[in-house]
Scaffold this motif. Structure first.
Motif, PDB file in Angstrom:
ATOM      1  N   PHE A   1      34.223  27.765  25.353  1.00  0.00           N
ATOM      2  CA  PHE A   1      35.142  26.933  26.131  1.00  0.00           C
ATOM      3  C   PHE A   1      36.603  27.274  25.845  1.00  0.00           C
ATOM      4  N   ASP A   2      36.910  27.497  24.576  1.00  0.00           N
ATOM      5  CA  ASP A   2      38.305  27.586  24.142  1.00  0.00           C
ATOM      6  C   ASP A   2      38.865  28.984  24.339  1.00  0.00           C
ATOM      7  N   THR A   3      39.000  29.385  25.565  1.00  0.00           N
ATOM      8  CA  THR A   3      39.574  30.679  25.905  1.00  0.00           C
ATOM      9  C   THR A   3      40.172  30.607  27.297  1.00  0.00           C
ATOM     10  N   THR A   4      41.197  31.403  27.526  1.00  0.00           N
ATOM     11  CA  THR A   4      41.778  31.514  28.867  1.00  0.00           C
ATOM     12  C   THR A   4      41.277  32.767  29.571  1.00  0.00           C
ATOM     13  N   VAL A   5      40.311  33.441  28.957  1.00  0.00           N
ATOM     14  CA  VAL A   5      39.816  34.714  29.499  1.00  0.00           C
ATOM     15  C   VAL A   5      38.447  34.520  30.139  1.00  0.00           C
ATOM     16  N   LEU A   6      38.345  34.925  31.384  1.00  0.00           N
ATOM     17  CA  LEU A   6      37.085  34.910  32.137  1.00  0.00           C
ATOM     18  C   LEU A   6      36.467  36.305  32.092  1.00  0.00           C
ATOM     19  N   ARG A   7      35.208  36.388  31.700  1.00  0.00           N
ATOM     20  CA  ARG A   7      34.471  37.652  31.776  1.00  0.00           C
ATOM     21  C   ARG A   7      33.718  37.674  33.115  1.00  0.00           C
ATOM     22  N   TYR A   8      33.947  38.733  33.898  1.00  0.00           N
ATOM     23  CA  TYR A   8      33.217  38.835  35.156  1.00  0.00           C
ATOM     24  C   TYR A   8      32.758  40.277  35.386  1.00  0.00           C
ATOM     25  N   GLY A   9      31.777  40.423  36.268  1.00  0.00           N
ATOM     26  CA  GLY A   9      31.257  41.730  36.629  1.00  0.00           C
ATOM     27  C   GLY A   9      31.636  42.083  38.051  1.00  0.00           C
ATOM     28  N   TYR A  10      31.810  43.369  38.295  1.00  0.00           N
ATOM     29  CA  TYR A  10      32.208  43.834  39.622  1.00  0.00           C
ATOM     30  C   TYR A  10      31.452  45.107  39.960  1.00  0.00           C
ATOM     31  N   SER A  11      31.094  45.245  41.221  1.00  0.00           N
ATOM     32  CA  SER A  11      30.440  46.454  41.686  1.00  0.00           C
ATOM     33  C   SER A  11      30.592  46.527  43.195  1.00  0.00           C
ATOM     34  N   SER A  12      30.450  47.721  43.727  1.00  0.00           N
ATOM     35  CA  SER A  12      30.371  47.896  45.170  1.00  0.00           C
ATOM     36  C   SER A  12      29.449  49.077  45.430  1.00  0.00           C
ATOM     37  N   LEU A  13      29.257  49.404  46.682  1.00  0.00           N
ATOM     38  CA  LEU A  13      28.389  50.526  47.000  1.00  0.00           C
ATOM     39  C   LEU A  13      28.974  51.853  46.523  1.00  0.00           C
ATOM     40  N   THR A  14      30.288  51.873  46.241  1.00  0.00           N
ATOM     41  CA  THR A  14      30.927  53.098  45.744  1.00  0.00           C
ATOM     42  C   THR A  14      31.465  52.963  44.325  1.00  0.00           C
ATOM     43  N   THR A  15      31.500  51.758  43.788  1.00  0.00           N
ATOM     44  CA  THR A  15      32.061  51.523  42.457  1.00  0.00           C
ATOM     45  C   THR A  15      30.963  51.140  41.485  1.00  0.00           C
ATOM     46  N   PRO A  16      30.758  51.930  40.425  1.00  0.00           N
ATOM     47  CA  PRO A  16      29.741  51.577  39.430  1.00  0.00           C
ATOM     48  C   PRO A  16      30.001  50.210  38.819  1.00  0.00           C
ATOM     49  N   THR A  17      28.930  49.589  38.349  1.00  0.00           N
ATOM     50  CA  THR A  17      29.024  48.262  37.748  1.00  0.00           C
ATOM     51  C   THR A  17      30.076  48.245  36.649  1.00  0.00           C
ATOM     52  N   SER A  18      30.989  47.296  36.752  1.00  0.00           N
ATOM     53  CA  SER A  18      32.136  47.237  35.849  1.00  0.00           C
ATOM     54  C   SER A  18      32.237  45.855  35.222  1.00  0.00           C
TER      55      SER A  18
ATOM     56  N   THR B   1      33.627  45.570  51.137  1.00  0.00           N
ATOM     57  CA  THR B   1      32.328  44.989  50.801  1.00  0.00           C
ATOM     58  C   THR B   1      32.053  45.272  49.334  1.00  0.00           C
ATOM     59  N   TYR B   2      31.669  44.253  48.579  1.00  0.00           N
ATOM     60  CA  TYR B   2      31.584  44.365  47.128  1.00  0.00           C
ATOM     61  C   TYR B   2      30.757  43.220  46.572  1.00  0.00           C
ATOM     62  N   THR B   3      30.582  43.233  45.263  1.00  0.00           N
ATOM     63  CA  THR B   3      29.928  42.141  44.556  1.00  0.00           C
ATOM     64  C   THR B   3      30.788  41.781  43.337  1.00  0.00           C
ATOM     65  N   ALA B   4      31.092  40.528  43.187  1.00  0.00           N
ATOM     66  CA  ALA B   4      31.821  40.048  42.006  1.00  0.00           C
ATOM     67  C   ALA B   4      31.122  38.785  41.529  1.00  0.00           C
ATOM     68  N   ALA B   5      30.882  38.689  40.239  1.00  0.00           N
ATOM     69  CA  ALA B   5      30.110  37.557  39.735  1.00  0.00           C
ATOM     70  C   ALA B   5      30.570  37.168  38.336  1.00  0.00           C
ATOM     71  N   ILE B   6      30.538  35.876  38.073  1.00  0.00           N
ATOM     72  CA  ILE B   6      30.823  35.362  36.741  1.00  0.00           C
ATOM     73  C   ILE B   6      29.800  35.942  35.768  1.00  0.00           C
ATOM     74  N   SER B   7      30.270  36.431  34.632  1.00  0.00           N
ATOM     75  CA  SER B   7      29.394  37.059  33.659  1.00  0.00           C
ATOM     76  C   SER B   7      29.098  36.076  32.515  1.00  0.00           C
ATOM     77  N   ILE B   8      28.924  36.591  31.307  1.00  0.00           N
ATOM     78  CA  ILE B   8      28.578  35.762  30.148  1.00  0.00           C
ATOM     79  C   ILE B   8      29.853  35.190  29.549  1.00  0.00           C
ATOM     80  N   ASN B   9      29.960  33.870  29.569  1.00  0.00           N
ATOM     81  CA  ASN B   9      31.148  33.179  29.048  1.00  0.00           C
ATOM     82  C   ASN B   9      30.714  32.003  28.189  1.00  0.00           C
ATOM     83  N   PRO B  10      30.222  32.250  26.974  1.00  0.00           N
ATOM     84  CA  PRO B  10      29.641  31.160  26.186  1.00  0.00           C
ATOM     85  C   PRO B  10      30.651  30.219  25.541  1.00  0.00           C
TER      86      PRO B  10
END
Length: 680
Positions: A370-387, A359-368
């Motif tokens: 277009f010209d990149t192959t890198v996705l910025r995303y955020g991750y967290s769970s009840l045991t994992t600090p926001t990353s 059980t976790y949370t993963a979400a698309i973050s700030i990606n302003p």
């Protein structure tokens, strides 16, 4: 026993199309009445008296929670239009400092806004919208110094550091630049209902009284806002109600032009629009309850031109999207969990990111960009600090950029998270996310805090909280119940918990409680429940139905006087709520809402220990709802359990501003629960 305050009943009949209804505490609506202020202050004094045995504990909790926070900290920078933007905090500072560096992270720092300086001497301070002009020279931003989410818009010259003279009050907070670096679009709020209902165009260095009204919404069930496409080529006006939406657009290079309707609003049709090259991309629930993704040429926005990219699926809710030049990224929900799906435009090749926790949370973050192959995303769970991660969509490799620092002896391996399921009265399986410290015994001996929200299709995802460690380390388990009314399991999960299905939200919660008790995750003398706003309504409803389940309940800014509020269209935000709760001017909805409204269903029975919190300047749930509820409970309840009301006389719906001031709210609630368990 200390004597609680008394709000003297004053007979009053609340009018309605279905006949008057008595309300002896209606007079507490009078915000300017000194008798009302005196009563709220008396309740605060009573709260302090009753909490006196754990005052030292409350202070220790505050210090404990604060000690886990890295005071000198900063966010991961993101690149936008030649600059790296980030937010940092200084030791002892309550508020963020907004900064940027030009072209690379070794460049000199440029401070855009120092909220600590701006908020000095203010009882409440919050920065709202924040947008830099295309030439990187101007900053439009907004501030709220009351807590009612009515923002004053300002413009700053980033080259000189000077503020332009214009101050535009009563805005919705957002501000959008056109491509000419001279024109700003913003929304205006109705000062009584607090609905955003107008969009204005402002020209830099001109009197705001001369601003041009470009759109006014006449349907008071809709709220509106203004934004800009990721491509920066279009400015969008978005109008939305619970069940319908509409978008209008204009080229950012031609801000004086008339906005065009993308697609006229329709009943039961929600859609949102993004732009990339020659197409608009549309997330739509037209014939697709869980949404589908389409595209249409910018020259032809009618449905006849829509081309499907991602079809509707019964078991997957399509929540959002992010467009890149080579890739499409989708945020999806399946079985209540968020997933990130990456698809290559060129050949349709796709894959999902693997997160490796139940059980976790993963979400698309700030990606302003277009010209990149890198996705910025955020991750967290009840045991994992926001990353914060960067994920290379081509090589399928992820890089951890930052994990929220938790100072002290925290080790995530000391905590366990699980996914549980309770069976509702109608046979529906209700998912729950639980966390506890290693060594937890499932024998009924441990205290447990049960939380849920369950309204507006808002999904409560399992995320980390360093404050929560203060409960987990004292033996608590913590459970999030993903009840109907949220959208964790798709649009149908939301539909099954709104309007004439609203009671499912309440019974789902109590069925989860029954499961936790039966399976001995806790016992009734150690089970606590908490919810805020619409989740506070949930708390009020469940303790009317099953008070015996809970030792104590925390109801924060609770929406408990449902019928009276929804009958009064002058109260902020009421009309936009009809699609969520129903319109009580109609007999069917009136009777159904009356059947569960917590204030209307207070009865002569024993109730759990109860802590109720509110803010005098709350713009969403007015302070008088919880105040009236507490007054009525004092008159009717048959027990000697604690009933405490705490009103923040300086804050609104979100509580105190500042990252340390808000810790007092958590410490207050934790101390209340620990008091009931006999800890000092």
């Amino acid at each position: 026993m200390l004597t609680p305050p008394v709000a003297h009943p004053k007979p009053y009949q609340v009018p309605s199309p279905h006949g008057p209804r008595p309300d002896n505490y209606y007079w507490l609506n009078e915000r300017e009445n000194q008798e009302v202020i005196d009563y709220l202050n008396a309740e605060n004094a009573y709260f302090e008296q009753e909490m006196a045995p754990v005052r030292d504990l409350q202070n220790r909790l505050f210090t404990e929670i604060k000690s886990r926070i890295k005071e000198q900290d900063e966010s991961v920078p993101y690149r936008d239009n030649g600059y790296f933007y980030y937010v940092r905090y200084e030791a002892g500072g309550e508020y963020p400092i907004y900064c940027r560096k030009k072209e690379n992270l070794d460049a000199p720092e440029e401070v855009l806004l120092d909220a600590n300086q701006m908020g000095e001497g203010q009882a409440y301070f919050q920065i709202g919208g924040f947008q830099v002009s295309d030439d990187n020279q101007l900053l439009a931003f907004s501030v709220d110094t009351v807590g009612r989410r009515m923002y004053t818009l300002r413009i700053k010259n980033l080259a000189t550091g000077e503020l332009y003279p214009e101050q535009i009050e009563n805005t919705g907070g957002e501000a959008v630049w056109a491509a000419d670096n001279q024109t700003v679009f913003y929304s205006k709020q109705d000062v009584n209902t607090l609905l955003t209902y107008q969009i204005y165009r402002h020209q830099l260095n001109t009197d705001p009284a001369q601003d041009v009204l470009v759109y006014e919404e006449e349907d008071n069930t809709f709220h509106i806002g203004v934004g800009r496409s990721k491509s920066r080529e279009y400015i969008f006006i978005q109008m939305g109600s619970t069940m319908s939406s509409e978008t209008r657009y204009v080229a950012a290079t031609n801000p004086a032009a008339e906005f065009q309707v993308f697609l006229p609003r329709e009943d039961d049709h929600l859609y949102e629009v993004e732009h990339f090259e020659d197409y608009f991309y549309v997330l739509s629930n037209d014939g697709a309850p869980n949404f589908r993704l389409l595209k249409t040429p910018v020259t032809a926005t009618g449905k006849v031109s829509w081309q499907e990219i991602i079809a509707h699926r019964d078991d997957v809710f399509l929540e959002n999207m992010e467009l890149f030049r080579e890739y499409l990224v989708l945020g999806e929900r399946q079985e209540g969990l968020l997933q990130l799906r990456v698809m290559r435009w060129e050949n349709g090749e796709e894959h999902y990111l693997n997160f490796g926790e139940p059980t976790y949370t993963a979400a698309i973050s700030i990606n302003p960009e277009f010209d990149t192959t890198v996705l910025r995303y955020g991750y967290s769970s009840l045991t994992t600090p926001t990353s914060t991660y960067d994920y290379d969509m081509g090589t399928r490799t992820k890089t951890l950029l930052k994990e929220q620092a938790v100072l002290g002896d925290f080790r995530k391996e000391n905590y366990v998270t699980e996914r549980l399921y309770a069976t509702a009265q109608d046979g529906t399986r209700i998912p729950m996310s639980i966390v506890y410290r290693q060594g937890f015994r499932q024998d009924g001996s441990a205290p447990l805090l049960q939380y849920a929200y369950g309204s507006y299709g808002i999904s409560i995802d399992p995320t980390f909280s360093s404050a929560r460690l203060s409960l987990l380390d004292r033996g608590f388990a913590y459970v999030i119940c993903h009840i109907r009314g949220g959208q964790e399991l798709g649009r149908q999960w939301y539909e099954a918990g709104k309007l004439l299905n609203k009671r499912n939200t309440f019974t789902d919660f109590t069925d989860c409680s029954a499961f936790l008790l039966q399976e001995q995750y806790t016992a009734a003398d150690k089970l606590f429940a908490a919810g805020g706003s619409a989740g506070g309504l949930l708390m009020g409803a469940v303790i009317n139905q099953h008070p015996e389940y809970y030792r104590g309940v925390v109801a924060a800014v609770p929406f408990v006087d449902v019928v009276t509020t929804m009958l009064d269209d002058t109260i902020p935000l009421t009309t936009g709520e009809y699609d969520e709760w129903g319109n009580p001017n109609e007999q069917l909805f009136y009777e159904y809402m009356l059947s569960y409204s917590p204030y209307d269903n207070v009865q002569a029975q024993a109730y759990p220990n109860l802590l109720v919190t509110t803010g005098l300047h709350d713009s969403q749930v007015q302070y008088f709802e919880p105040a009236k509820w507490v007054a009525k409970l004092r008159t009717l309840k048959t027990d000697h359990n604690l009933l405490l009301l705490h009103t923040d006389m300086e804050a609104g719906h979100g509580g105190a501003s500042g990252r340390f001031k808000s810790i007092h709210d958590a410490a207050r609630q934790f101390a209340f629960m620990l008091l009931l368990l006999g800890e000092q």
